[in-house]
Write an enzyme that holds these catalytic residues in place. Sequence first.
Site, PDB file in Angstrom:
ATOM      1  N   ASN A 190       0.791  -1.213  -0.075  1.00  0.00           N
ATOM      2  CA  ASN A 190      -0.034   0.060   0.054  1.00  0.00           C
ATOM      3  C   ASN A 190       1.003   1.402  -0.078  1.00  0.00           C
ATOM      4  O   ASN A 190       1.534   1.527   1.023  1.00  0.00           O
ATOM      5  CB  ASN A 190      -1.071  -0.198   1.249  1.00  0.00           C
ATOM      6  CG  ASN A 190      -1.681   1.176   1.416  1.00  0.00           C
ATOM      7  OD1 ASN A 190      -1.770   2.080   0.489  1.00  0.00           O
ATOM      8  ND2 ASN A 190      -2.003   1.311   2.654  1.00  0.00           N
ATOM      9  N   LYS A 229       0.078   4.283  -0.281  1.00  0.00           N
ATOM     10  CA  LYS A 229      -0.551   5.542   0.398  1.00  0.00           C
ATOM     11  C   LYS A 229      -0.324   6.723  -0.561  1.00  0.00           C
ATOM     12  O   LYS A 229      -0.271   6.572  -1.698  1.00  0.00           O
ATOM     13  CB  LYS A 229       0.140   5.761   1.777  1.00  0.00           C
ATOM     14  CG  LYS A 229      -0.029   4.394   2.586  1.00  0.00           C
ATOM     15  CD  LYS A 229       0.256   4.593   4.158  1.00  0.00           C
ATOM     16  CE  LYS A 229       0.140   3.351   4.907  1.00  0.00           C
ATOM     17  NZ  LYS A 229       0.200   3.360   6.238  1.00  0.00           N
ATOM     18  N   HIS A 244      -9.509   1.035   5.035  1.00  0.00           N
ATOM     19  CA  HIS A 244      -8.018   1.444   5.485  1.00  0.00           C
ATOM     20  C   HIS A 244      -8.442   2.213   6.829  1.00  0.00           C
ATOM     21  O   HIS A 244      -9.061   3.310   6.800  1.00  0.00           O
ATOM     22  CB  HIS A 244      -7.227   1.792   4.705  1.00  0.00           C
ATOM     23  CG  HIS A 244      -5.782   1.808   5.235  1.00  0.00           C
ATOM     24  ND1 HIS A 244      -5.168   2.831   6.231  1.00  0.00           N
ATOM     25  CD2 HIS A 244      -4.670   0.999   5.090  1.00  0.00           C
ATOM     26  CE1 HIS A 244      -3.956   2.422   6.502  1.00  0.00           C
ATOM     27  NE2 HIS A 244      -3.600   1.302   5.977  1.00  0.00           N
ATOM     28  N   SER A 282       3.410  -2.270  10.313  1.00  0.00           N
ATOM     29  CA  SER A 282       4.953  -2.598  10.234  1.00  0.00           C
ATOM     30  C   SER A 282       5.507  -3.808   9.948  1.00  0.00           C
ATOM     31  O   SER A 282       6.436  -4.350  10.605  1.00  0.00           O
ATOM     32  CB  SER A 282       5.475  -2.164  11.753  1.00  0.00           C
ATOM     33  OG  SER A 282       5.099  -0.765  12.179  1.00  0.00           O
ATOM     34  N   GLU A 300      -6.831   4.691   7.759  1.00  0.00           N
ATOM     35  CA  GLU A 300      -6.453   5.974   7.703  1.00  0.00           C
ATOM     36  C   GLU A 300      -7.765   6.447   7.160  1.00  0.00           C
ATOM     37  O   GLU A 300      -8.174   7.887   7.236  1.00  0.00           O
ATOM     38  CB  GLU A 300      -5.443   6.230   6.894  1.00  0.00           C
ATOM     39  CG  GLU A 300      -4.152   6.011   7.686  1.00  0.00           C
ATOM     40  CD  GLU A 300      -2.747   5.468   6.763  1.00  0.00           C
ATOM     41  OE1 GLU A 300      -2.975   5.594   5.611  1.00  0.00           O
ATOM     42  OE2 GLU A 300      -1.902   5.044   7.550  1.00  0.00           O
ATOM     43  N   GLY A 327       2.760   1.978  10.731  1.00  0.00           N
ATOM     44  CA  GLY A 327       3.560   3.321  10.627  1.00  0.00           C
ATOM     45  C   GLY A 327       4.253   3.693  11.856  1.00  0.00           C
ATOM     46  O   GLY A 327       4.835   4.588  12.066  1.00  0.00           O
ATOM     47  N   GLU A 350      -5.387  -5.107  10.609  1.00  0.00           N
ATOM     48  CA  GLU A 350      -4.287  -3.966  10.808  1.00  0.00           C
ATOM     49  C   GLU A 350      -4.536  -3.348  12.115  1.00  0.00           C
ATOM     50  O   GLU A 350      -5.279  -2.261  12.147  1.00  0.00           O
ATOM     51  CB  GLU A 350      -4.159  -3.019   9.710  1.00  0.00           C
ATOM     52  CG  GLU A 350      -4.135  -3.802   8.297  1.00  0.00           C
ATOM     53  CD  GLU A 350      -3.449  -2.651   7.456  1.00  0.00           C
ATOM     54  OE1 GLU A 350      -2.335  -2.927   6.996  1.00  0.00           O
ATOM     55  OE2 GLU A 350      -4.135  -1.577   7.271  1.00  0.00           O
TER      56      GLU A 350
HETATM   57  P1  PGA Z   1       2.959   0.172   7.779  1.00  0.00           P
HETATM   58  O1  PGA Z   1       1.375   0.446   7.313  1.00  0.00           O
HETATM   59  O2  PGA Z   1       3.396  -1.260   7.178  1.00  0.00           O
HETATM   60  O3  PGA Z   1       3.824   1.371   7.196  1.00  0.00           O
HETATM   61  O4  PGA Z   1       2.749   0.043   8.987  1.00  0.00           O
HETATM   62  C1  PGA Z   1       0.549  -0.624   6.769  1.00  0.00           C
HETATM   63  C2  PGA Z   1      -0.682  -0.190   6.218  1.00  0.00           C
HETATM   64  O5  PGA Z   1      -1.230   0.943   6.597  1.00  0.00           O
HETATM   65  O6  PGA Z   1      -1.313  -0.874   5.492  1.00  0.00           O
END
Ligand code: PGA
Length: 249
Positions: free
Chosen positions: A9, A11, A95, A212, A97, A173, A167
Amino acid sequence: MRTPVIAGNWKMFKTAGESSVFVKEFLPLVAGIKGVEIVLAPSFLSLSAVAALTAGTNAGVASQNVHFAAEGAYTGEVSPGMVKDAGAKYAIVGHSERRQYFAETDESVNRKVKAALAAGLVPIMCLGETLTERESGKTFQVVERQLRAGLSEIAAATAPKVIVAYEPVWAIGTGKTATKEQAQEVHAFLRRILKELFGDAGLAIRILYGGSVKPENISELMAQPDIDGALVGGASLKAASFASIVKFN
Ligand code: PGA
């Protein structure tokens, strides 16, 4: 047998040009890898370019979001049919976010899952608890609500097309991965609900872990019986790092 899925992803990173540079570097690194579905989720503006470059390869393309209507007066939105037409096979939906910053709810996520399926896309439906929810002992309650609501009105015959991504919000992140035990525990719990909802068809649904994921921790996560793949943010932005995650074995 559930085929593992490793999805990146991106983003709000990478222009169309930068996306193309990535793909040209990445494809040779994963050429010949079989038995893993590789997915790249660039921005809407890079979908066509990435789809064209990956056509006929072992990598597929996902959008990071989709609208729930087939078309209409929704300024600034993109329909599932448009995403499909651009060459995507998958659509990330719900997601954290999007839930956090764009007011997505279990109900809108469910509408998007149904719209993606209707357009012939594979929805990658995300769910997960926040740190506060985990610390107050609500993890299972929250993910159960998100799972049941997100998959509401999906027929058992269609269910195996859906991919679920667990997640935990506190792991996204932050560099703070859930331990393999924490992840497996939630995945096994989700699996039981999927079985209850859809019978054997529910057992065919892939459940990815996200938060992560890195080359250093992918193998131990993938060794868990109920972890069928990963949704990777930060570590999917560099071709070498994402390729080493794809080669988790
Ligand atoms: P990350 O993000 O691997 O940077 O923690 C995962 C995601 O948001 O799908």
